[in-house]
Design a protein around this motif. Structure first.
Motif, mmCIF file in Angstrom:
data_model
loop_
_atom_site.group_PDB
_atom_site.id
_atom_site.type_symbol
_atom_site.label_atom_id
_atom_site.label_comp_id
_atom_site.label_asym_id
_atom_site.label_seq_id
_atom_site.Cartn_x
_atom_site.Cartn_y
_atom_site.Cartn_z
ATOM 1 N N SER A 172 0.830 -1.212 0.000
ATOM 2 C CA SER A 172 0.000 0.000 0.000
ATOM 3 C C SER A 172 0.860 1.257 0.000
ATOM 4 O O SER A 172 0.604 2.207 -0.735
ATOM 5 C CB SER A 172 -0.911 0.023 1.225
ATOM 6 N N ALA A 173 1.903 1.243 0.834
ATOM 7 C CA ALA A 173 2.772 2.411 0.918
ATOM 8 C C ALA A 173 3.530 2.605 -0.400
ATOM 9 O O ALA A 173 3.720 3.730 -0.867
ATOM 10 C CB ALA A 173 3.753 2.255 2.075
ATOM 11 N N TRP A 174 3.931 1.498 -0.983
ATOM 12 C CA TRP A 174 4.643 1.533 -2.272
ATOM 13 C C TRP A 174 3.751 2.207 -3.327
ATOM 14 O O TRP A 174 4.175 3.121 -4.039
ATOM 15 C CB TRP A 174 4.975 0.102 -2.677
ATOM 16 N N LEU A 175 2.501 1.746 -3.402
ATOM 17 C CA LEU A 175 1.571 2.295 -4.389
ATOM 18 C C LEU A 175 1.320 3.773 -4.132
ATOM 19 O O LEU A 175 1.249 4.579 -5.067
ATOM 20 C CB LEU A 175 0.235 1.539 -4.327
ATOM 21 N N PHE A 176 1.196 4.121 -2.867
ATOM 22 C CA PHE A 176 0.927 5.518 -2.538
ATOM 23 C C PHE A 176 2.082 6.412 -2.995
ATOM 24 O O PHE A 176 1.886 7.462 -3.589
ATOM 25 C CB PHE A 176 0.698 5.685 -1.030
ATOM 26 N N ARG A 177 3.313 5.935 -2.757
ATOM 27 C CA ARG A 177 4.486 6.727 -3.126
ATOM 28 C C ARG A 177 4.525 6.934 -4.646
ATOM 29 O O ARG A 177 4.696 8.045 -5.136
ATOM 30 C CB ARG A 177 5.751 6.017 -2.641
ATOM 31 N N VAL A 178 4.301 5.837 -5.377
ATOM 32 C CA VAL A 178 4.359 5.924 -6.837
ATOM 33 C C VAL A 178 3.237 6.831 -7.372
ATOM 34 O O VAL A 178 3.464 7.718 -8.193
ATOM 35 C CB VAL A 178 4.261 4.512 -7.474
ATOM 36 N N ALA A 179 2.026 6.618 -6.881
ATOM 37 C CA ALA A 179 0.888 7.412 -7.363
ATOM 38 C C ALA A 179 1.058 8.871 -7.000
ATOM 39 O O ALA A 179 0.781 9.769 -7.807
ATOM 40 C CB ALA A 179 -0.411 6.866 -6.783
ATOM 41 N N ASN A 180 1.536 9.117 -5.792
ATOM 42 C CA ASN A 180 1.738 10.492 -5.336
ATOM 43 C C ASN A 180 2.755 11.218 -6.216
ATOM 44 O O ASN A 180 2.520 12.347 -6.653
ATOM 45 C CB ASN A 180 2.210 10.464 -3.882
ATOM 46 N N ASN A 181 3.873 10.539 -6.525
ATOM 47 C CA ASN A 181 4.882 11.157 -7.380
ATOM 48 C C ASN A 181 4.331 11.438 -8.772
ATOM 49 O O ASN A 181 4.577 12.508 -9.340
ATOM 50 C CB ASN A 181 6.124 10.266 -7.479
ATOM 51 N N ARG A 182 3.612 10.465 -9.323
ATOM 52 C CA ARG A 182 3.007 10.664 -10.651
ATOM 53 C C ARG A 182 2.078 11.867 -10.638
ATOM 54 O O ARG A 182 2.103 12.698 -11.532
ATOM 55 C CB ARG A 182 2.164 9.434 -11.055
ATOM 56 N N LEU A 183 1.256 11.917 -9.621
ATOM 57 C CA LEU A 183 0.253 12.972 -9.543
ATOM 58 C C LEU A 183 0.916 14.340 -9.444
ATOM 59 O O LEU A 183 0.562 15.277 -10.164
ATOM 60 C CB LEU A 183 -0.654 12.734 -8.333
ATOM 61 N N LEU A 184 1.928 14.444 -8.569
ATOM 62 C CA LEU A 184 2.552 15.746 -8.374
ATOM 63 C C LEU A 184 3.282 16.201 -9.628
ATOM 64 O O LEU A 184 3.197 17.368 -10.012
ATOM 65 C CB LEU A 184 3.499 15.711 -7.170
ATOM 66 N N SER A 185 3.946 15.281 -10.319
ATOM 67 C CA SER A 185 4.638 15.738 -11.520
ATOM 68 C C SER A 185 3.635 16.085 -12.610
ATOM 69 O O SER A 185 3.854 17.026 -13.377
ATOM 70 C CB SER A 185 5.694 14.735 -11.996
ATOM 71 N N GLU A 186 2.506 15.388 -12.654
ATOM 72 C CA GLU A 186 1.479 15.732 -13.630
ATOM 73 C C GLU A 186 0.889 17.113 -13.315
ATOM 74 O O GLU A 186 0.706 17.947 -14.208
ATOM 75 C CB GLU A 186 0.379 14.655 -13.627
ATOM 76 N N LEU A 187 0.633 17.380 -12.057
ATOM 77 C CA LEU A 187 0.052 18.673 -11.695
ATOM 78 C C LEU A 187 1.043 19.813 -11.940
ATOM 79 O O LEU A 187 0.668 20.888 -12.377
ATOM 80 C CB LEU A 187 -0.427 18.677 -10.240
#
Lengths: 417, 114
Positions: free
Chosen positions: A58-73
């Motif tokens: 869960s933490a792994w997925l959160f880190r990856v998704a969070n990074n993707r989201l922030l760079s997209e934003l």
């Protein structure tokens, strides 16, 4: 070394990622949030079989998704797309992506549900949106489960998204009062989700089971959260467990429908029924007596009866009466008539039917005819009973229902041929 | 046992379909891939990976030239061992997601001296 994942891990993880990330960056970025959650899961699909499961998936997925989201934003901000929203859009993007606590995640998921359950949206839209964003079902899967076309799923999702964009309500922006006032809508959506799974007369069993499991998961979360741990939430959860506990006995080995009086009560799931009864006990406090209390009470009476004949029909008649008063519906009246016929005799049941204002849709339904055939037949009105028997069988939506009706209406069926 | 290089190739003239599998579908993909990897564990020498950007170094100054197309058509690679080319093809064919509409796999024996 290969720890396995729960069979709905990806779906539930999707719901958790969407909720936690939406809370971070705001409801207006829901689309980007969903894309990031999707991307993170896809990366996991490729990476985990190769490298093994991470220690904390869960933490792994959160880190990856969070990074993707922030760079997209950040990318869209550079393109000026965020100008009109101001630069606060990224919120605390500079803070490290910390591993969130379990309680926080559950809190975010529940708040997501409260954001989408608003009276401003038709309940069908709320349901579709909750299935997508909270339960992690895809559009095609939702269409299959609700017997809708993919087109109408898209339409309902679109309406919900549009509504959320314009209201600009944030997960943390809901006041305690707003949360409380939306609780009935959240309960109604969960209830609808359960009945879609439990009552639908078509569809495959595993799919229906999944909807029941999802509704229980959601209401269990509600029951454990201070904003929604109310007696009527407990009653709703009791009702779900008490119905689920009997679901096995409703199907024969060949997939046929088994009537309540024919059910092998030893096949009931006693552990689940006990769970339902303990939630029912929790629900018996305070001043509220909701429709969920009445329905859970009826289910409990059935669960507690040692046999069909020993059912406390008087209690069931009374509870249906209360249910009718709180949630008027001809179906509740019809059920009361059936219970009354078991309690005092067919003539009393029939008197209720005759006093009813029967809407055309009910008059056309197979179950109206089945009840009429049964009660009139038992009252000696053989001719009418035969007519109703024919109409009930002609209208049966599935083979298993037709078979069950044939057994139930056998005395009049024989005379009809 | 001989080793084989497997190259995932896009079928020329087709565009990769931008699919958005649902979470449940992604979990099914994950589970299938895991099963496949367990089944052929002994023969999977290097699970390889997707290919990213690259550059071509040539004797002459031509930096890109005819290689552009090849670079775009190969999506990923892996190395497996098998007793012959047919067996290698079987393993590759069963790898979930490798052979699909618009994409296929090329299996080439790696000849090492000795």
């Amino acid at each position: 070394m290969n720890r396995s994942l729960d069979h709905s891990f990806f779906r539930h993880e999707y719901g958790r990622l969407v909720a936690v990330l939406t809370r971070r960056v705001g409801v207006r970025h829901l689309q980007a949030v969903e894309d990031a959650a999707q991307a993170a899961l896809l990366i996991a699909v490729e990476g985990w079989p190769r490298d093994g499961l991470p220690d904390n998936p869960s933490a792994w997925l959160f880190r990856v998704a969070n990074n993707r989201l922030l760079s997209e934003l950040q990318r869209s901000r550079r393109h000026g797309e965020l100008e009109r929203h101001g630069c606060d859009a990224l919120g605390d993007s500079s803070s490290p992506a910390t591993v969130h606590l379990r309680g926080d995640v559950r809190d975010a998921v529940l708040r997501m549900l409260f954001v989408c359950c608003t009276d401003e949206l038709p309940i069908e839209s709320q349901l579709v949106f909750a299935l997508k964003v909270v339960c992690g079902f895809g559009v095609r899967e939702i269409a299959e489960r609700l017997f809708m076309t993919e087109g109408s799923v898209y339409k309902r999702l679109g309406r919900a998204q549009e509504r959320l964009r314009t209201t600009a309500l944030e997960l943390d922006g809901l006041t305690t009062q707003q949360l409380a006032s939306r609780l009935p809508a959240v309960q109604a959506v969960s209830y609808l989700l359960f009945t879609e799974g439990y009552l639908s007369s078509h569809g495959e069993t595993p799919i229906r089971q999944e909807l029941c499991d999802e509704s229980k998961r959601i209401v269990t979360m509600l029951a454990h959260h201070p904003i929604s741990a109310t007696p009527d939430t407990f009653a709703l959860l009791a009702l779900m467990h008490l119905h689920s506990g009997r679901v096995n006995a409703r199907r024969s080995a060949t997939g046929g429908l088994v009537l309540l009086e024919e059910q092998d009560r030893s096949r009931w799931n006693t552990a689940e029924i006990a769970l339902g009864l303990s939630w029912l006990a929790c629900s018996a406090r305070g001043e509220t007596f909701s429709r969920y209390h009445a329905e859970a009470g009826i289910a409990a009476e059935h669960c507690l009866a040692p046999s069909f004949g020993q059912t406390r029909w008087d209690r069931i008649v009374e509870l249906y009466g209360l249910l009718e008063a709180m949630a008027p519906s001809v179906l509740h009246t019809l059920n009361r008539a059936v219970a009354l016929a078991e309690h005092l005799g067919p003539a009393e049941g029939l008197a209720v039917l005759e006093g009813m204002d029967v809407p055309p849709w009910l008059e056309r339904s197979y179950f109206w005819h089945a009840v009429c055939a049964h009660l009139r037949g038992r009252c000696g009105q053989t001719e009418v009973a035969i007519q109703h028997t024919r109409a009930a069988l002609a209208g049966a939506p599935s083979k298993s229902i037709a078979d069950a009706l044939e057994r139930r209406l056998a005395p009049w069926l024989e005379q009809a041929s | 046992m001989p080793k084989y290089l497997c190259l995932q190739r896009r079928v020329p003239g087709t565009k990769p379909i931008a699919t958005r599998p649902s979470p449940a579908e992604m979990q099914a993909m994950y589970e299938k891939f895991n099963e496949w990897r367990e089944r052929f564990r002994a023969q999977l020498v290097d699970l390889g990976g997707r290919l990213g950007d690259g550059r071509v170094e040539l004797h002459s100054a031509a930096a890109d030239g005819p290689f552009v197309e090849v670079k775009e058509l190969v999506g990923g690679y892996m190395v497996i061992s098998a007793s012959n080319l047919d067996e290698a093809l079987d393993i590759a064919r069963e790898c979930p997601g490798l052979v699909s509409p618009g994409s296929g796999v090329e299996v080439i024996e790696i000849r090492t001296p000795g």
